[in-house]
Design a protein around this motif. Structure first.
Motif, PDB file in Angstrom:
ATOM      1  N   SER A 164       0.826  -1.202   0.000  1.00 29.49           N
ATOM      2  CA  SER A 164       0.000   0.000   0.000  1.00 29.49           C
ATOM      3  C   SER A 164       0.868   1.264   0.000  1.00 29.49           C
ATOM      4  CB  SER A 164      -0.920  -0.008   1.226  1.00 29.49           C
ATOM      5  OG  SER A 164      -1.688   1.174   1.297  1.00 29.49           O
ATOM      6  N   ASP A 165       1.916   1.263   0.828  1.00 35.15           N
ATOM      7  CA  ASP A 165       2.782   2.435   0.941  1.00 35.15           C
ATOM      8  C   ASP A 165       3.545   2.710  -0.354  1.00 35.15           C
ATOM      9  OD1 ASP A 165       1.978   2.585   3.569  1.00 35.15           O
ATOM     10  OD2 ASP A 165       3.845   1.797   4.404  1.00 35.15           O
ATOM     11  N   ASN A 166       3.884   1.651  -1.085  1.00 34.58           N
ATOM     12  CA  ASN A 166       4.762   1.777  -2.247  1.00 34.58           C
ATOM     13  C   ASN A 166       4.081   1.314  -3.531  1.00 34.58           C
ATOM     14  OD1 ASN A 166       7.470   2.435  -0.780  1.00 34.58           O
ATOM     15  ND2 ASN A 166       6.646   0.655   0.298  1.00 34.58           N
ATOM     16  N   ARG A 167       2.774   1.483  -3.568  1.00 35.26           N
ATOM     17  CA  ARG A 167       1.988   0.962  -4.683  1.00 35.26           C
ATOM     18  C   ARG A 167       2.458   1.495  -6.035  1.00 35.26           C
ATOM     19  NH1 ARG A 167      -4.003  -0.505  -4.478  1.00 35.26           N
ATOM     20  NH2 ARG A 167      -4.570  -0.872  -6.651  1.00 35.26           N
ATOM     21  N   GLU A 168       2.702   2.776  -6.105  1.00 34.18           N
ATOM     22  CA  GLU A 168       3.093   3.369  -7.387  1.00 34.18           C
ATOM     23  C   GLU A 168       4.460   2.846  -7.834  1.00 34.18           C
ATOM     24  OE1 GLU A 168       3.851   7.806  -9.370  1.00 34.18           O
ATOM     25  OE2 GLU A 168       2.781   7.609  -7.459  1.00 34.18           O
ATOM     26  N   ALA A 169       5.398   2.728  -6.889  1.00 29.10           N
ATOM     27  CA  ALA A 169       6.743   2.273  -7.234  1.00 29.10           C
ATOM     28  C   ALA A 169       6.749   0.804  -7.651  1.00 29.10           C
ATOM     29  CB  ALA A 169       7.686   2.475  -6.048  1.00 29.10           C
ATOM     30  N   LEU A 170       5.828   0.004  -7.097  1.00 29.17           N
ATOM     31  CA  LEU A 170       5.798  -1.430  -7.359  1.00 29.17           C
ATOM     32  C   LEU A 170       4.910  -1.817  -8.532  1.00 29.17           C
ATOM     33  CD1 LEU A 170       5.477  -2.628  -3.653  1.00 29.17           C
ATOM     34  CD2 LEU A 170       7.487  -2.925  -5.117  1.00 29.17           C
ATOM     35  N   ALA A 171       4.113  -0.891  -9.038  1.00 32.76           N
ATOM     36  CA  ALA A 171       3.166  -1.213 -10.107  1.00 32.76           C
ATOM     37  C   ALA A 171       3.908  -1.784 -11.316  1.00 32.76           C
ATOM     38  CB  ALA A 171       2.389   0.030 -10.511  1.00 32.76           C
ATOM     39  N   ALA A 172       3.396  -2.917 -11.821  1.00 32.35           N
ATOM     40  CA  ALA A 172       4.095  -3.610 -12.901  1.00 32.35           C
ATOM     41  C   ALA A 172       3.110  -4.362 -13.782  1.00 32.35           C
ATOM     42  CB  ALA A 172       5.127  -4.585 -12.317  1.00 32.35           C
ATOM     43  N   ASP A 173       3.571  -4.684 -14.975  1.00 31.48           N
ATOM     44  CA  ASP A 173       2.779  -5.498 -15.899  1.00 31.48           C
ATOM     45  C   ASP A 173       3.008  -6.985 -15.659  1.00 31.48           C
ATOM     46  OD1 ASP A 173       1.809  -3.247 -17.808  1.00 31.48           O
ATOM     47  OD2 ASP A 173       3.977  -2.930 -17.650  1.00 31.48           O
ATOM     48  N   VAL A 174       4.214  -7.321 -15.220  1.00 31.92           N
ATOM     49  CA  VAL A 174       4.582  -8.710 -14.942  1.00 31.92           C
ATOM     50  C   VAL A 174       5.290  -8.753 -13.598  1.00 31.92           C
ATOM     51  CG1 VAL A 174       5.925 -10.716 -15.712  1.00 31.92           C
ATOM     52  CG2 VAL A 174       4.855  -9.205 -17.404  1.00 31.92           C
ATOM     53  N   ILE A 175       4.963  -9.754 -12.777  1.00 30.57           N
ATOM     54  CA  ILE A 175       5.617  -9.940 -11.482  1.00 30.57           C
ATOM     55  C   ILE A 175       6.276 -11.312 -11.487  1.00 30.57           C
ATOM     56  CG2 ILE A 175       5.311 -10.088  -8.982  1.00 30.57           C
ATOM     57  CD1 ILE A 175       2.820  -8.325  -9.286  1.00 30.57           C
ATOM     58  N   ILE A 176       7.577 -11.352 -11.213  1.00 24.49           N
ATOM     59  CA  ILE A 176       8.316 -12.612 -11.114  1.00 24.49           C
ATOM     60  C   ILE A 176       8.626 -12.863  -9.649  1.00 24.49           C
ATOM     61  CG2 ILE A 176      10.344 -13.924 -11.808  1.00 24.49           C
ATOM     62  CD1 ILE A 176      10.621 -12.059 -14.216  1.00 24.49           C
ATOM     63  N   VAL A 177       8.055 -13.919  -9.096  1.00 23.45           N
ATOM     64  CA  VAL A 177       8.301 -14.318  -7.710  1.00 23.45           C
ATOM     65  C   VAL A 177       9.303 -15.464  -7.735  1.00 23.45           C
ATOM     66  CG1 VAL A 177       7.286 -15.244  -5.598  1.00 23.45           C
ATOM     67  CG2 VAL A 177       6.001 -13.595  -6.984  1.00 23.45           C
ATOM     68  N   ALA A 178      10.530 -15.199  -7.315  1.00 26.22           N
ATOM     69  CA  ALA A 178      11.582 -16.217  -7.349  1.00 26.22           C
ATOM     70  C   ALA A 178      11.693 -16.872  -5.981  1.00 26.22           C
ATOM     71  CB  ALA A 178      12.914 -15.596  -7.757  1.00 26.22           C
ATOM     72  N   ASP A 179      10.728 -17.708  -5.643  1.00 23.12           N
ATOM     73  CA  ASP A 179      10.710 -18.324  -4.308  1.00 23.12           C
ATOM     74  C   ASP A 179      10.031 -19.690  -4.354  1.00 23.12           C
ATOM     75  OD1 ASP A 179      11.126 -18.576  -1.587  1.00 23.12           O
ATOM     76  OD2 ASP A 179       9.337 -17.451  -1.027  1.00 23.12           O
ATOM     77  N   SER A 180      10.218 -20.411  -5.443  1.00 19.13           N
ATOM     78  CA  SER A 180       9.589 -21.723  -5.555  1.00 19.13           C
ATOM     79  C   SER A 180      10.635 -22.733  -6.010  1.00 19.13           C
ATOM     80  CB  SER A 180       8.402 -21.642  -6.522  1.00 19.13           C
ATOM     81  OG  SER A 180       7.644 -22.828  -6.495  1.00 19.13           O
ATOM     82  N   GLY A 181      10.194 -23.817  -6.645  1.00 19.10           N
ATOM     83  CA  GLY A 181      11.120 -24.873  -6.993  1.00 19.10           C
ATOM     84  C   GLY A 181      10.945 -25.384  -8.401  1.00 19.10           C
ATOM     85  N   ASN A 182      11.668 -26.449  -8.714  1.00 21.74           N
ATOM     86  CA  ASN A 182      11.664 -27.062 -10.026  1.00 21.74           C
ATOM     87  C   ASN A 182      11.251 -28.525  -9.925  1.00 21.74           C
ATOM     88  OD1 ASN A 182      12.695 -24.866 -11.760  1.00 21.74           O
ATOM     89  ND2 ASN A 182      14.493 -25.012 -10.458  1.00 21.74           N
ATOM     90  N   TRP A 183      10.975 -29.116 -11.072  1.00 19.81           N
ATOM     91  CA  TRP A 183      10.546 -30.512 -11.101  1.00 19.81           C
ATOM     92  C   TRP A 183      11.661 -31.431 -10.613  1.00 19.81           C
ATOM     93  CZ3 TRP A 183       6.371 -33.245 -11.078  1.00 19.81           C
ATOM     94  CH2 TRP A 183       6.391 -34.588 -11.467  1.00 19.81           C
ATOM     95  N   ASP A 184      12.875 -31.228 -11.125  1.00 25.41           N
ATOM     96  CA  ASP A 184      14.039 -31.965 -10.647  1.00 25.41           C
ATOM     97  C   ASP A 184      15.279 -31.141 -10.966  1.00 25.41           C
ATOM     98  OD1 ASP A 184      14.676 -32.458 -13.367  1.00 25.41           O
ATOM     99  OD2 ASP A 184      13.647 -34.384 -13.354  1.00 25.41           O
ATOM    100  N   LEU A 185      16.458 -31.736 -10.798  1.00 24.10           N
ATOM    101  CA  LEU A 185      17.693 -30.986 -11.001  1.00 24.10           C
ATOM    102  C   LEU A 185      17.807 -30.390 -12.395  1.00 24.10           C
ATOM    103  CD1 LEU A 185      20.393 -33.227  -9.267  1.00 24.10           C
ATOM    104  CD2 LEU A 185      19.540 -31.021  -8.502  1.00 24.10           C
ATOM    105  N   ALA A 186      17.310 -31.130 -13.388  1.00 22.28           N
ATOM    106  CA  ALA A 186      17.511 -30.718 -14.774  1.00 22.28           C
ATOM    107  C   ALA A 186      16.289 -30.074 -15.402  1.00 22.28           C
ATOM    108  CB  ALA A 186      17.939 -31.925 -15.615  1.00 22.28           C
TER     109      ALA A 186
END
Length: 464
Positions: free
Chosen positions: A181-203
């Motif tokens: 809420s405080d930083n709504r204008e600065a954070l506004a985006a068309d695409v959001i990438i959340v890099a906090d998950s995993g993969n199916w396996d090593l490869a």
């Protein structure tokens, strides 16, 4: 060779060349014990935020880099320090918001670590240390991708960028909504990438398209006004431990599946996943059988689960011949995608009240709910992400569900309803996030950084 192909090749080469520096920066971050729990040194969280801000500034890409705190709603406290870096889009290009978090879980029993948790150690192609994967690697994937993008595009880079690196994700993201809420204008985006998950396996890369929600609370079961002699009254008076054991057992059926009326499941196909794979990835010994029914991944991705994660009771060392008057447990439920977390909590509370044995008094406290998430896969960003992952890893990605929860994504959806959200990550089934000997597979990190750089480059050529 087209200019676009040449640029992609140059971008890949730039990421590859920057991997040693990115791993060194990651090691520096891992050395900072940035645990957001109040019982730990909070100056380390500030130190970690300052280090991330320095990395963002060092890319030379962002117009503004700040370390910011937001208020915790309903209290006089401020949340943990987060990093906010922004760069305005030019010439009608989209803006991408990149999210990760720099705080980490406590180490647990350090005797279970093969090497010190805050001393990054490279062994057999993996970097060991608390936060090496979850989620300081996510921070460095963003940084590595931005560095390569800046080197390859130079002054031609018109893409808008925002970097938001949170400082309290592992401690419940208490100020997250206020920060948005405080930083709504600065954070506004068309695409959001959340890099906090995993993969199916090593490869094989994974694109997370569903996450279970969570409902966590403390249940106290009370049967006596005070402790009594187990010999004098045992057999006639119910003690709280017996009542709690009988009550908790009603939460599951004989297969171990959740048996609470009002908890839903999502019906969706899942990829093939064998019991042997489950045993390997979860550390399930040969003599212990899996629980639940249906395909294994449907149990993890699409059905509810209930776990007792803590118990306050007399310890074995302090055991005496006494009827315990009360016992408290922490119940952690995972909620199937498509059901509200509050609705699920209310179903569990109603079940427990209806099944309380011997008229036991039940008290519910510390209720914390976070909603599940389903990705809208119809947008162009998902297609771009799949192409970038396939190119970066050399293997077609798998759409995956995750049994865990990232409740703040629901806040992102509410605040930025028009944004396309992509959930990616660098973890693999052997990462052991939150556990002793957490580690990052270095080759996976490299592929993830290449993939994100390629994705940003694709978005950079689009117009809004």
């Amino acid at each position: 060779m087209t200019s676009e192909t040449a640029r992609r090749d140059a971008l890949r080469e730039s990421v590859e060349g920057g991997i040693p520096a990115a791993l060194a920066d990651l090691g520096d971050l891992v050395r900072i014990p940035s645990i957001a729990w109040p019982a730990f040194d909070q100056s380390q969280v500030q130190r970690s935020a300052d280090a991330v801000a320095a990395l963002a500034t060092g890319t030379g890409v962002f117009d503004d880099v700040r370390v910011v705190r937001a208020a915790i709603p309903g209290s006089d406290e401020l949340g943990q320090p987060a990093v906010l870096a922004t760069r305005a889009a030019r010439n009608g290009r989209p803006t991408v918001l990149m999210y990760a978090h720099h705080d980490v879980q406590p180490t647990g029993d350090e005797a279970l670590w093969e090497t010190p948790p805050f001393e990054p150690t490279l062994r057999d192609g993996r970097l060991y240390g608390r936060g090496a994967a979850d989620d300081k690697a996510g921070v460095l994937v963003h940084i590595a991708a931005v560095r390569a993008l800046a080197e390859t595009f130079g002054d031609d880079l018109d893409l808008g960028l925002a970097l938001f690196v949170e400082g309290e994700e592992e401690y419940g993201s208490r100020s997250f909504a206020q920060f948005l809420s405080d930083n709504r204008e600065a954070l506004a985006a068309d695409v959001i990438i959340v890099a906090d998950s995993g993969n199916w396996d090593l490869a094989t890369p994974g694109l997370t398209v569903s996450l279970r929600g969570n409902a966590r609370f403390t249940l106290t079961v009370r049967t006596l006004d005070h402790a009594s002699h187990s010999g004098m009254f045992g057999g006639a008076v119910p003690d709280a431990t017996m009542a709690a054991v009988k009550l908790l057992a009603t939460l599951w059926d004989d297969t171990g599946a959740v048996a609470v009326h009002g908890l839903f499941e999502r019906h969706s196909d899942t990829p093939e996943y064998t019991e042997a794979t489950l045993r390997d990835e979860a550390g399930l010994p040969a003599g212990v059988q899996p629980v639940g029914t249906g395909t294994i991944l449907s149990r993890i991705w699409n059905k509810p689960s209930i776990t007792i994660t803590g118990i306050d009771a007399t310890s074995v060392a302090a055991a005496s011949n006494t009827l315990a008057p009360e016992i408290s447990v922490v119940i952690s439920a995972r909620v199937a995608p498509g059901q509200g977390a509050r609705e699920a909590y209310e179903a569990i509370e109603a079940h427990l009240r209806a099944h309380a044995p011997f008229g036991a008094e039940l008290t519910f406290a510390d209720v914390d709910c976070g909603n599940a998430f389903l990705v809208d896969t119809s947008g162009w960003a998902v297609g771009d992400a799949r192409e970038a992952l396939a190119e970066g890893y050399g293997v077609e990605p798998v759409d995956i569900g995750v049994g865990g929860s990232i409740p703040f994504i629901a806040d992102l959806v509410e605040t930025f309803p028009g944004a396309q959200i992509l959930v990616t990550g660098v973890e693999d089934p052997h990462t052991r996030a939150h556990s002793p000997n957490e580690s990052l597979h270095v080759d996976t990190f490299r592929s993830a950084a290449i993939s994100e750089a390629l994705l940003l480059a694709k978005v950079a050529t689009r117009t809004k």
